[in-house]
Design an enzyme around this catalytic site. Structure first.
Site, PDB file in Angstrom:
ATOM      1  N   GLU B  61       0.535  -1.456   0.084  1.00  0.00           N
ATOM      2  CA  GLU B  61       0.360   0.074   0.286  1.00  0.00           C
ATOM      3  C   GLU B  61       0.947   1.342   0.256  1.00  0.00           C
ATOM      4  O   GLU B  61       0.781   2.350  -0.677  1.00  0.00           O
ATOM      5  CB  GLU B  61      -1.273   0.247   0.978  1.00  0.00           C
ATOM      6  CG  GLU B  61      -2.561  -1.208   0.846  1.00  0.00           C
ATOM      7  CD  GLU B  61      -1.941  -2.549   1.223  1.00  0.00           C
ATOM      8  OE1 GLU B  61      -0.670  -2.566   1.723  1.00  0.00           O
ATOM      9  OE2 GLU B  61      -2.572  -3.099   1.061  1.00  0.00           O
ATOM     10  N   ASP B  86      -9.201   0.306   6.651  1.00  0.00           N
ATOM     11  CA  ASP B  86      -8.073   0.306   7.353  1.00  0.00           C
ATOM     12  C   ASP B  86      -7.236   0.068   7.094  1.00  0.00           C
ATOM     13  O   ASP B  86      -6.183   0.688   7.685  1.00  0.00           O
ATOM     14  CB  ASP B  86      -8.731  -1.075   8.358  1.00  0.00           C
ATOM     15  CG  ASP B  86     -10.184  -1.369   8.692  1.00  0.00           C
ATOM     16  OD1 ASP B  86     -11.349  -0.838   9.363  1.00  0.00           O
ATOM     17  OD2 ASP B  86     -11.012  -1.685   7.673  1.00  0.00           O
ATOM     18  N   ILE B  88      -5.821   1.852   4.748  1.00  0.00           N
ATOM     19  CA  ILE B  88      -5.267   3.286   4.658  1.00  0.00           C
ATOM     20  C   ILE B  88      -3.679   3.185   5.326  1.00  0.00           C
ATOM     21  O   ILE B  88      -2.832   4.599   4.973  1.00  0.00           O
ATOM     22  CB  ILE B  88      -6.052   4.133   4.689  1.00  0.00           C
ATOM     23  CG1 ILE B  88      -6.900   4.401   3.322  1.00  0.00           C
ATOM     24  CG2 ILE B  88      -5.361   5.721   4.779  1.00  0.00           C
ATOM     25  CD1 ILE B  88      -7.607   5.903   3.276  1.00  0.00           C
ATOM     26  N   HIS B 130     -10.952  -4.093   9.306  1.00  0.00           N
ATOM     27  CA  HIS B 130     -11.637  -4.604   7.786  1.00  0.00           C
ATOM     28  C   HIS B 130     -13.008  -4.178   7.690  1.00  0.00           C
ATOM     29  O   HIS B 130     -14.451  -3.881   7.249  1.00  0.00           O
ATOM     30  CB  HIS B 130     -12.063  -6.286   7.160  1.00  0.00           C
ATOM     31  CG  HIS B 130     -10.410  -7.011   6.722  1.00  0.00           C
ATOM     32  ND1 HIS B 130     -10.198  -6.925   7.904  1.00  0.00           N
ATOM     33  CD2 HIS B 130     -10.267  -6.535   5.630  1.00  0.00           C
ATOM     34  CE1 HIS B 130      -8.936  -7.621   7.165  1.00  0.00           C
ATOM     35  NE2 HIS B 130      -8.756  -7.160   5.797  1.00  0.00           N
TER      36      HIS B 130
HETATM   37  C1  LIG Z   1      -2.155  -4.324   4.088  1.00  0.00           C
HETATM   38  C2  LIG Z   1      -3.568  -5.580   3.844  1.00  0.00           C
HETATM   39  N1  LIG Z   1      -3.560  -5.184   2.226  1.00  0.00           N
HETATM   40  C3  LIG Z   1      -4.185  -5.801   1.818  1.00  0.00           C
HETATM   41  C4  LIG Z   1      -5.719  -6.419   2.225  1.00  0.00           C
HETATM   42  C5  LIG Z   1      -6.571  -7.893   2.184  1.00  0.00           C
HETATM   43  N2  LIG Z   1      -5.687  -9.192   1.547  1.00  0.00           N
HETATM   44  C6  LIG Z   1      -6.234  -9.894   2.332  1.00  0.00           C
HETATM   45  S1  LIG Z   1      -5.494 -11.849   2.354  1.00  0.00           S
HETATM   46  C7  LIG Z   1      -4.859 -11.249   0.853  1.00  0.00           C
HETATM   47  C8  LIG Z   1      -4.031 -11.401   0.191  1.00  0.00           C
HETATM   48  C9  LIG Z   1      -3.085 -12.212   0.678  1.00  0.00           C
HETATM   49  O1  LIG Z   1      -2.131 -12.580   0.133  1.00  0.00           O
HETATM   50  P1  LIG Z   1      -1.267 -14.171   0.429  1.00  0.00           P
HETATM   51  O2  LIG Z   1      -0.088 -12.895   1.751  1.00  0.00           O
HETATM   52  O3  LIG Z   1       0.005 -14.274  -0.597  1.00  0.00           O
HETATM   53  O4  LIG Z   1      -1.975 -15.148   1.974  1.00  0.00           O
HETATM   54  P2  LIG Z   1      -2.371 -15.501   1.122  1.00  0.00           P
HETATM   55  O5  LIG Z   1      -4.049 -15.418   1.549  1.00  0.00           O
HETATM   56  O6  LIG Z   1      -2.682 -16.477  -0.237  1.00  0.00           O
HETATM   57  O7  LIG Z   1      -2.703 -17.089   2.718  1.00  0.00           O
HETATM   58  C10 LIG Z   1      -5.080  -9.716   0.444  1.00  0.00           C
HETATM   59  C11 LIG Z   1      -4.611  -8.793  -0.520  1.00  0.00           C
HETATM   60  C12 LIG Z   1      -5.472  -6.726   3.538  1.00  0.00           C
HETATM   61  N3  LIG Z   1      -5.801  -7.652   4.928  1.00  0.00           N
HETATM   62  N4  LIG Z   1      -4.377  -6.116   4.081  1.00  0.00           N
END
Ligand SMILES: Cc1ncc(C[n+]2csc(CCOP(=O)(O)OP(=O)(O)O)c2C)c(N)n1
Ligand SMILES: [Mg+2]
Lengths: 326, 325
Positions: B61, B86, B88, B130
């Site tokens: 981000e 959140d 942000i 969230h």
């Molecule tokens: C800082 C942040 N950015 C975006 C999200 C939304 N989000 C939740 S899980 C996810 C994907 C995470 O991928 P990874 O780290 O590969 O873990 P996986 O879900 O594959 O176990 C995203 C983008 C978040 N929760 N926190």
């Protein structure tokens, strides 16, 4: 395979993986029935990682976790009744219903918390590693995080710090190839996260995250290195999730052939058939009994969750500060 | 007039502005064709404009907002999606220390025409990471414009204005308004910043409400009408700049003000509106100004607690009845 492991140890590995799988498939079902509010991210498919790593840890060691945290909790020894109750939002859950799936925490077993913020658990594990070094030499701290999280600044900043200060932290990247619908290969030019270790002056290791014995062996090496004052390791485990990312995700962005290929490598089926039965000739009845025991435990956890009360509204105002601010 | 959903109105605004101006690009996590945005706001846009302009970012981000700031300073018009409000907080340095102050620090040389859009708010048991409402944090920062549209009509007109703004805009979309429908003309229109909208006219009391609370307040106003209380509902639509005149004129007319937002009451923007009313319309008040906001807690997970900590129509109604004799 590793000759040091006894049959009971191998069966323990199986039991933990099977417990995670059953817990996850059950929770996923209950989510679909709206018995569980909100969303959750299942660890189904990735069990070998948490199991192989955590079997090298004690309750005194720490782990920080992710939004996909149920597997880490179970492998670290958390109580599935309290976990399930938390998923239901009940008063008897680990967080009294305030946290839910993404915030399950159990300090008694060194589980510092699942986390809703991708990448936020990594520096927390580094802090726990600092505590280990300053107060409890011999203890270690593990940061679990995904391939997606490896592109957060916290990944870089945390590993650099742990390496510079020689902290007993093991960085375990669970590379399941996707972050929601984003293919890691499209947002990272080198798909091997472990290769980055060299830039921090630490060792990077790749393990087959579908093979609990490979994870166990490589984690053991990294953890012993840290316990003996050798500092951090970056351990990347190549793995794959069975389900979509969360609620309502049919995961259509994953090519069918790719999914089939990985499903053939399922960590539980293969371990059971090839190792337990094929190599070790363990009686199938023994395995079957373990499976039945776990299924009963999960049923009990669901009943416990269902029968538990929701928290009273007044509890919403508790736990904001240690004591009431007047 | 046709009715479309809030999410569709936003999507149309993005599409029209991207067609109009080739410098408009989108940045964000999972906004491309595979996922189409966590709440589907960017649906179909990669298919039309291609991956060069609809750019799926890594989960970074602070860096992709920073990338948006740099792109904005040098001639592009980035619209950045932060998947949840959140998150942000991971990009605060780029937003507050960089984007907001760039014009000032450079002695007026730099412009940062960036829009940072994000879904916020509680209601789905998404728990504490969230569900927050953080708009007040940004109203404190000189250099930022802060927009919080409540209806599909407002969302489209304000997003188009935001994309044409030469200053950075924080654009807050409530997750549980995305699927609500409302009238939106087919013809192009823009809504200027700093113009509040009177959602319902009334004479006994003014509710100044934002985002989801506008919907709740309209419901309450309709109910109270049958009970003989005439409530006016004013939606500021943009917090910075704030339409002082429409709000204070309304309060001068009704003599009573209730300010409602979902964000935690303490330190919330209702305090600022209260101050403004005291400055502009104190002599007209027939009752103390009342504010209603979230309880001072993080947003809890379990449904009953989650509902308990934010204002609902019942509590809004109670507050109105307490103010109107
Ligand atoms: C800082 C942040 N950015 C975006 C999200 C939304 N989000 C939740 S899980 C996810 C994907 C995470 O991928 P990874 O780290 O590969 O873990 P996986 O879900 O594959 O176990 C995203 C983008 C978040 N929760 N926190
Ligand atoms: Mg992943």
């Amino acid at each position: 395979m590793d000759e040091d492991l006894t049959d009971p140890q191998l069966l323990q590995m199986f039991e933990i993986m099977y417990k995670i799988r059953q817990f996850e498939l059950t929770a996923y079902d209950l989510l679909g029935q709206n018995m569980i509010p909100g969303t959750l991210h299942t660890y189904a498919g990735e069990e070998a990682v948490a199991t192989g790593v955590c079997l090298n840890l004690t309750d005194e060691d720490y782990v920080s976790s992710t939004h996909r945290g149920h597997g880490h909790c179970i492998a670290k020894g958390a109580d599935i009744n309290k976990m399930m109750a938390e998923l239901f939002g009940k008063k008897t859950g680990y967080c009294k219903g305030k946290g839910g799936s993404m915030h399950i925490t159990d300090f008694k077993v060194g589980m510092l918390g699942a986390n809703g913020i991708v990448g936020a658990g990594i520096p927390i594990a580094v802090g726990a590693g600092l505590t280990c070094k300053l107060k409890y030499p011999g203890r270690v701290s593990v940061a679990f995080f995904g391939d997606g999280a490896s592109n957060q600044g916290t990944f870089h900043e945390s590993i650099n710090l742990a390496a510079a200060w020689n902290l007993p932290v093991i960085f375990v990247c669970e590379n399941n190839l996707y972050a929601m619908g984003t293919d890691i290969r499209k947002v990272t030019a080198n798909p091997n996260i472990a290769d980055r270790a060299i830039g921090y002056g630490i060792k990077g290791i790749i393990a087959d995250g579908m093979d609990v014995l490979d994870v166990y062996k490589k984690a053991k090496e990294a953890i012993e290195h840290a316990r003996n004052g050798g500092g951090p390791t970056l351990l990347e485990c190549k793995t794959y999730r069975i389900k979509g990312h969360s609620r309502y995700d049919p995961a259509l962005y994953r090519p069918k052939e790719e999914v089939e290929e990985w499903m053939k490598r399922d960590c539980i089926t293969n371990f059971k058939e090839k190792i337990l039965i094929g190599e070790k000739h363990i009686d199938q009845n023994v395995i079957h009994e373990i499976e039945q025991k776990i299924i009963r435990q999960i049923e009990q956890a669901v009943n416990f969750a269902k029968e538990s009360p929701f928290p009273e509204n007044s509890s919403a105002l508790e736990d904001v500060y240690a004591e009431d601010l007047k | 007039m046709r009715e479309i959903k809030y999410v569709e109105a936003l999507n149309e605004a993005l599409k029209e502005e991207m067609e109009r101006d080739p410098d408009v690009i989108l940045l964000g996590e999972d906004i491309g064709k595979e996922w189409q945005g966590a709440f589907k706001v960017t649906k179909g846009l990669e298919e039309i404009f291609g991956p060069e302009r609809v750019r799926n970012t890594p989960i970074s981000e602070n860096s992709f907002v920073g990338c948006g700031v740099g792109a904005a300073m040098t001639g592009l018009k980035p619209v950045v999606e932060i998947m949840f409000g959140d998150l942000i907080l991971l990009a605060m340095d780029q937003i507050i220390n960089q984007a907001a102050k760039m014009r000032y620090m450079s002695g007026g040389q730099a412009s940062v025409p960036i829009v940072i859009r994000t879904p916020f708010g509680s209601g789905g048991s998404y728990a504490s990471h969230h569900s927050q409402s953080l708009e007040a944090l940004f109203t404190h920062i000189p250099g930022l414009i802060v927009v919080q549209p409540s209806t599909p009509y407002d969302a489209k007109g304000l997003l188009k204005t935001a994309i044409r703004s030469i200053d950075p805009v924080m654009f807050f979309e409530h997750k549980f308004i995305y699927k609500k429908s409302g009238p939106v003309p087919e013809d192009e229109y823009l809504i200027p910043f700093g113009e509040a909208d009177i959602k319902i006219e009334g004479s006994d009391l003014t509710i100044i409400a934002t985002s989801m609370m506008v919907w709740h307040s309209i419901k309450v106003a309709k109910e109270l009408k049958n009970e003989g209380i005439s409530v006016e509902v004013v939606d500021p639509r943009t917090l910075v700049p704030l339409d002082k005149k429409t709000i204070s004129d309304s309060v001068k007319k009704t003599g009573r003000a209730l300010i409602v937002h979902e964000a935690v009451s303490r330190g919330g923007f209702s305090g600022e509106i209260t101050k403004m009313i005291i400055d502009e319309a104190f002599d007209y008040l027939d009752a103390p100004i009342k504010t209603l906001g979230g309880l001072p807690t993080p947003i809890p997970f379990t449904p009953n607690l989650e509902k308990f900590v934010v204002p609902d129509p019942k509590r809004i109604k109670k507050a109105v009845i307490e103010l109107v004799p």
